[in-house]
Design a protein around this motif. Structure first.
Motif, PDB file in Angstrom:
ATOM      1  N   THR A 157       0.841  -1.198   0.000  1.00 24.93           N
ATOM      2  CA  THR A 157       0.000   0.000   0.000  1.00 24.93           C
ATOM      3  C   THR A 157       0.875   1.247   0.000  1.00 24.93           C
ATOM      4  O   THR A 157       1.827   1.345   0.782  1.00 24.93           O
ATOM      5  N   VAL A 158       0.563   2.187  -0.889  1.00 21.81           N
ATOM      6  CA  VAL A 158       1.301   3.446  -0.978  1.00 21.81           C
ATOM      7  C   VAL A 158       0.324   4.605  -0.799  1.00 21.81           C
ATOM      8  O   VAL A 158      -0.675   4.686  -1.513  1.00 21.81           O
ATOM      9  N   SER A 196      -0.542  11.554  -5.173  1.00 25.54           N
ATOM     10  CA  SER A 196      -0.439  11.268  -6.612  1.00 25.54           C
ATOM     11  C   SER A 196      -1.672  11.781  -7.340  1.00 25.54           C
ATOM     12  O   SER A 196      -2.796  11.615  -6.879  1.00 25.54           O
ATOM     13  N   GLN A 197      -1.468  12.368  -8.511  1.00 26.43           N
ATOM     14  CA  GLN A 197      -2.579  12.844  -9.328  1.00 26.43           C
ATOM     15  C   GLN A 197      -3.010  11.808 -10.361  1.00 26.43           C
ATOM     16  O   GLN A 197      -3.807  12.121 -11.244  1.00 26.43           O
ATOM     17  N   ASN A 198      -2.502  10.574 -10.236  1.00 31.01           N
ATOM     18  CA  ASN A 198      -2.772   9.571 -11.271  1.00 31.01           C
ATOM     19  C   ASN A 198      -2.680   8.180 -10.668  1.00 31.01           C
ATOM     20  O   ASN A 198      -1.963   7.319 -11.168  1.00 31.01           O
ATOM     21  N   ILE A 199      -3.434   7.916  -9.581  1.00 30.75           N
ATOM     22  CA  ILE A 199      -3.169   6.713  -8.791  1.00 30.75           C
ATOM     23  C   ILE A 199      -3.535   5.419  -9.516  1.00 30.75           C
ATOM     24  O   ILE A 199      -2.884   4.397  -9.297  1.00 30.75           O
ATOM     25  N   THR A 200      -4.522   5.431 -10.365  1.00 30.36           N
ATOM     26  CA  THR A 200      -4.885   4.184 -11.044  1.00 30.36           C
ATOM     27  C   THR A 200      -3.766   3.732 -11.975  1.00 30.36           C
ATOM     28  O   THR A 200      -3.390   2.547 -12.005  1.00 30.36           O
ATOM     29  N   HIS A 201      -3.215   4.681 -12.728  1.00 31.96           N
ATOM     30  CA  HIS A 201      -2.099   4.347 -13.609  1.00 31.96           C
ATOM     31  C   HIS A 201      -0.886   3.903 -12.790  1.00 31.96           C
ATOM     32  O   HIS A 201      -0.201   2.940 -13.148  1.00 31.96           O
ATOM     33  N   HIS A 202      -0.627   4.588 -11.693  1.00 43.91           N
ATOM     34  CA  HIS A 202       0.498   4.220 -10.835  1.00 43.91           C
ATOM     35  C   HIS A 202       0.332   2.803 -10.288  1.00 43.91           C
ATOM     36  O   HIS A 202       1.288   2.040 -10.197  1.00 43.91           O
ATOM     37  N   ARG A 203      -0.878   2.469  -9.912  1.00 45.31           N
ATOM     38  CA  ARG A 203      -1.129   1.127  -9.360  1.00 45.31           C
ATOM     39  C   ARG A 203      -0.785   0.044 -10.379  1.00 45.31           C
ATOM     40  O   ARG A 203      -0.123  -0.940 -10.052  1.00 45.31           O
ATOM     41  N   ILE A 246       6.193  -3.532 -11.704  1.00 43.51           N
ATOM     42  CA  ILE A 246       7.543  -3.266 -11.197  1.00 43.51           C
ATOM     43  C   ILE A 246       7.884  -4.187 -10.028  1.00 43.51           C
ATOM     44  O   ILE A 246       8.998  -4.706  -9.937  1.00 43.51           O
ATOM     45  N   ILE A 247       6.936  -4.419  -9.131  1.00 49.15           N
ATOM     46  CA  ILE A 247       7.234  -5.273  -7.970  1.00 49.15           C
ATOM     47  C   ILE A 247       6.759  -6.701  -8.186  1.00 49.15           C
ATOM     48  O   ILE A 247       6.856  -7.545  -7.279  1.00 49.15           O
ATOM     49  N   LYS A 293      -2.914  -7.105  -5.172  1.00 53.57           N
ATOM     50  CA  LYS A 293      -1.987  -7.020  -4.045  1.00 53.57           C
ATOM     51  C   LYS A 293      -1.251  -5.679  -4.025  1.00 53.57           C
ATOM     52  O   LYS A 293      -0.247  -5.521  -3.333  1.00 53.57           O
ATOM     53  N   VAL A 294      -1.752  -4.746  -4.795  1.00 54.51           N
ATOM     54  CA  VAL A 294      -1.168  -3.400  -4.835  1.00 54.51           C
ATOM     55  C   VAL A 294      -2.291  -2.390  -4.626  1.00 54.51           C
ATOM     56  O   VAL A 294      -3.348  -2.470  -5.269  1.00 54.51           O
ATOM     57  N   ARG A 295      -2.083  -1.478  -3.726  1.00 58.24           N
ATOM     58  CA  ARG A 295      -3.101  -0.469  -3.434  1.00 58.24           C
ATOM     59  C   ARG A 295      -2.457   0.910  -3.370  1.00 58.24           C
ATOM     60  O   ARG A 295      -1.381   1.071  -2.787  1.00 58.24           O
TER      61      ARG A 295
END
Length: 626
Positions: A370-371, A375-382, A388-389, A395-397
């Protein structure tokens, strides 16, 4: 590092704490007392977000050593009103909506409170002067000044307390003042941004950054840093388990430099430790063996054959080229009576949001990484972080914390990956808060651009053809460059109906700080060139600039150079309103002498005078404000 015993009064309560001698008053309030309503924006006493009262005087707490607070009385934003209540000043800020992102507002409320404590009758000019040490990047100052005037009058009894209540709302909310739901938490300092958040067992991250603009990384030795007591982990690109690359359009940026660095300030390694001081000390123990490479800092030079190559996949250093063609541009120039060609340039611009980048990452009880970050773009970041991981998407939020100013600059996933890796490696929460210097050297800026504009004109003012060539410095990584080039190409000719068009926008890799999204997303650079060129052409044709624009403006039913049909066009109304409001003196720019009739007239402002504004007042009991 030695400690000191502090005894002081904070918000009416006696406090006795042991703290580090290196601590500033700001650190003591935030880290030792958890009074996070006092914010850190610049760390240099320039922005005012850290304003507090020390023995009744307004002080920038980032400039005051904690040791100097011994025996003093401190008042922070949390101490202005009782629990759950607001002062008249805070209510006035709530009333006027003077709290957009909210990051500057606690400091602004403190400065405004100070202004009225110093002079309860302060007029608007004095209010402006007294708030001059506090910066706002979102709200704009009009609502803030309006709030201070309302609070002044209510406190003085010249305006009823009902002036602080909400305006009545008609059947429709449109066109009415509606209160922001989150304003009370912003004006009281209760709202917690990412850098304010803490968790039990939390580690603190510091980042080692490249001193070179372009260099191979031959080796990294982290053993001494890892052996330092208090260090929980050191991470490098070697710790990335999955597909290492992020970006908005092209995923060309690794979480930390992989194999080589491409700009000064690029992350090379990161340390998570018990405290910031230990993490920073560990950075000095990391040894990086660099082999410097030739670098390129000018976009046009980077386009030339033989220029240093920033990314192997782009041997020509091209991030994106957007070509647009309409009609026959050479035929258009051939029929022109006059051709005007000019080159324009715009510079790199820093967003300067008051909240520096910050984030907190942890692995929860269900093994979800969880991060929390602004961020102005959290869906893309997720989605990018999952690759990346190397974890399934469930399993990523990402949790979006309040954004203390962004303007597009927090659209990129610059540091969230480092936090996730460290949380996974240690099993503990990890927080990173950028310094202002880190924010400036390592995050994206507005694209600098060089634009060559060529326009063919008939004597009667009609435009026959335009050639528009824009070369933009994309910096070391792609980020939003492709989107910015697309938008610049779309808006390159402004709201004008031009029969023959040739447009080329280029985003180019260099070894400069990456360029990215910024308010207007490529439109500003293109419009600056277009409207400047229109004025120059009007002068050369001897036409009034408004008249010249009316000759060429799009009208209802126009089709743009990207083939978008426009049912209705309001350009004529815009020109009419601008001409009327400015009191425009009609005629060609060359017809005017040294005096203009449309300056300093009714409804217009006089020319600005540079220099400090110090109001002179003969009253002996009035304070001068510098």
């Amino acid at each position: 590092m030695s400690d000191l015993n502090l005894e002081l009064e904070v918000n009416g309560r006696k406090v006795r704490r042991r703290t580090g001698t290196h601590q500033r008053l700001l650190d003591f309030l935030r880290d030792d007392l958890n009074l996070t309503g006092t914010k850190e924006g610049c760390g240099a006493g320039e922005c005012g977000t850290c304003s507090v009262f020390v023995d009744g005087k307004l002080v920038k707490s980032c400039l005051m050593p904690a040791a100097k607070a011994q025996g003093t009385k401190i008042e922070t934003i949390e101490g202005l009103a009782g629990a759950g209540d607001l002062t008249p000043m805070q209510k006035a800020f709530y009333k006027t909506g003077a709290s957009q992102c909210g990051y500057c507002i606690p400091g602004m409320v403190m400065a405004a409170t100070s202004a009225l404590r110093e002079n309860p009758d302060a007029d608007i000019e004095e209010i402006k002067e007294r708030l001059g040490g506090n910066i706002c990047r979102c709200t704009g100052y009009s609502k803030i000044f309006e709030a201070v005037e309302i609070a002044r009058d209510v406190i003085a009894g010249t305006r009823p307390a009902a002036a602080l209540e909400a305006d009545a709302v008609d059947a429709s909310y449109i066109g009415n003042n509606v209160r922001r739901l989150d304003a009370p938490s912003k004006v009281s300092g209760r709202l917690r941004y990412a850098g304010d958040m803490v968790m039990p067992g939390m580690l603190h991250m510091q980042v080692l950054r490249s001193p070179h603009p372009h260099a191979l990384i031959k080796a990294i030795d982290t053993s001494a840093a890892e052996a330092l007591p208090g260090v929980a982990c050191v991470i490098t690109a070697a710790d990335v388990p999955g597909e290492d690359g992020f970006g908005v359009f092209v995923h060309d940026q690794p979480i930390m430099a992989r194999g080589k660095v491409r700009y000064v300030g690029e992350a090379v390694a990161a340390v998570a430790a018990d405290d910031v001081v230990t993490a920073a000390r560990a950075l000095s123990l990391i040894k990086v063996d660099y082999e410097e490479l030739p670098a390129v800092f000018d976009a046009e030079e980077a386009m030339q054959a033989g220029a240093p190559v920033v990314h192997d996949y782009a041997q020509d250093n091209l991030v994106k080229h957007i070509p647009i063609r309409k009609g026959d541009v050479e035929a258009g120039f051939a029929e022109a009576d006059l051709i005007v060609e000019q080159t324009y340039s715009t510079q790199q611009v820093e967003h300067a949001y008051l909240e520096p980048e910050a984030g907190l990452a942890y692995v929860d009880h269900d093994d979800v990484v969880t991060v929390v970050s602004p961020s102005q773009n959290i869906t893309h970041h997720r989605h990018m972080l999952a690759k990346i991981i190397d974890r399934p998407i469930n399993k990523v939020r990402f949790i979006m914390s309040p954004v203390g100013g962004g303007f597009g600059g927090k659209e990129d996933m610059i540091y969230q990956g480092m936090l996730a890796l460290a949380a996974m490696k240690t099993g503990q929460p990890v927080r990173l808060v950028f310094t202002r210097e880190e924010s400036i050297i390592s995050t994206a800026k507005r694209h600098p651009a060089r634009i060559t504009y060529k326009m063919g004109l008939k004597r009667d003012g009609r435009i026959t053809a335009v050639s528009f060539r824009m070369i933009s410095d994309g910096g070391a990584y792609g980020l939003s460059t492709e989107g910015v080039m697309r938008k610049a190409a779309i808006l390159s000719c402004g709201p004008y109906d031009i029969p023959n068009v040739q447009i080329d926008t280029y985003g180019i890799y260099t070894n400069n700080t990456p360029s990215g999204a910024f308010r207007t997303f490529g439109a500003m650079q293109a419009q600056f060139a277009t409207e400047s060129h229109m004025d120059i052409c009007a002068e050369k044709l001897g036409l009034d600039p408004f008249a010249f624009r009316r000759i060429n403006m799009m009208r209802d039913g126009a089709v743009t150079h990207t083939r978008q049909a426009l049912d209705s066009v309001s350009m004529g109304e815009v020109l009419d309103a601008a001409e009327r409001s400015s009191g425009w003196e009609a005629g060609a720019p060359t017809m005017r002498g040294p005096q203009r009739a449309d300056l300093a007239g009714a409804g217009t402002r006089p020319p600005c005078t540079l220099g400090a504004r110090v109001r002179k007042d003969s009253a002996a009991n009035r304070q001068e404000v510098a």
